[in-house]
Design an enzyme around this catalytic site. Structure first.
Site: not given
Ligand code: IMP
Length: 205
Positions: A8, A12-13, A71-72, A163-164
């Site tokens: 990644t 943040g992740k 993916d989240s 979105y935290d």
């Molecule tokens: P992806 O997994 O890179 O497609 O993006 C995940 C998106 O979901 C992030 O850019 C955030 O907008 C949101 N997201 C996922 N996990 C969190 C978290 O722990 N806190 C806040 N937003 C999150």
């Protein structure tokens, strides 16, 4: 200290994974040349499909090593599960057609707008994280974590990302942007998925 590779570029992740790994004496490392690797088109319909796709793709660039990819996103009940797999690009007019992400502030603004007429009792939702573990292009296992909360109509707190600040977690009466790294690791979707990975990796040593 044992090391786990994460595919990644999202700071943040990475921060969340580092927090989740610390109590286990594990170091989190990003794939060394991550920024220069070809990107994955995250066009799956589910978190799991995208997590598998990312983990398989990036594991081809770290021969013999286990590579994790997450993916989240946020599922909001009043929006039929949106933004879901499109969470990272929700501010776009047609998020499913976009390949690059929109910024966190714009995504939060859209979420507030979409929920404007929704009363507090109907603002339920959850963060979901699916973590794929792959080696040499093959998925070995996937791990899922989720955290249930309420979507606020204005941001609170300055930690975290995405979105935290809008995600209120009733269990400890804080938004995810008000959590310490330790609290986020113990309560979050990402922390839960990572703990499942740790248990699996102990069983598969
Ligand atoms: P992806 O997994 O890179 O497609 O993006 C995940 C998106 O979901 C992030 O850019 C955030 O907008 C949101 N997201 C996922 N996990 C969190 C978290 O722990 N806190 C806040 N937003 C999150």
């Amino acid at each position: 200290m044992p090391r786990v590779l994460i595919a990644t570029s999202n700071p943040g992740k990475l921060h969340d994974f580092a927090g989740a790994a610390l109590p286990h004496g594990i170091e989190i490392a990003s794939l060394s040349n991550f920024a220069s690797l070809p990107e994955v088109n995250e066009d799956g319909d589910t978190f799991e499909a995208n997590a598998r796709k990312k983990a398989e793709h990036y594991s081809r660039y770290a021969a013999g090593e286990i590579v994790l990819a997450d993916d989240s996103g946020l599922e909001v009940d009043a929006l039929g599960g949106a933004p879901g797999v499109h969470s990272a690009r929700y501010a776009a007019d047609q998020p499913h057609l976009l390949t690059n992400n929109t910024n966190d502030e714009a995504n939060n603004t859209r979420l507030i707008r979409e929920l404007k007429k929704v009363p507090p009792q109907n603002r339920t939702g959850r963060f979901v994280c699916v973590l794929g573990a792959a080696r040499d292009g093959e998925t070995l296992a996937v791990f899922r974590g989720q955290a249930e909360g309420i979507i606020l109509d204005s941001p609170r707190g300055s930690n975290g990302f995405g979105y935290d600040p809008l995600f209120y977690f009733p269990q400890i009466q804080k938004t995810f942007a008000e959590l310490t790294p330790e609290e986020k690791a113990s309560y979050s979707h990402r922390g839960e998925a990572f703990r499942k990975f740790i248990s699996w990796s102990i069983d598969h040593r």
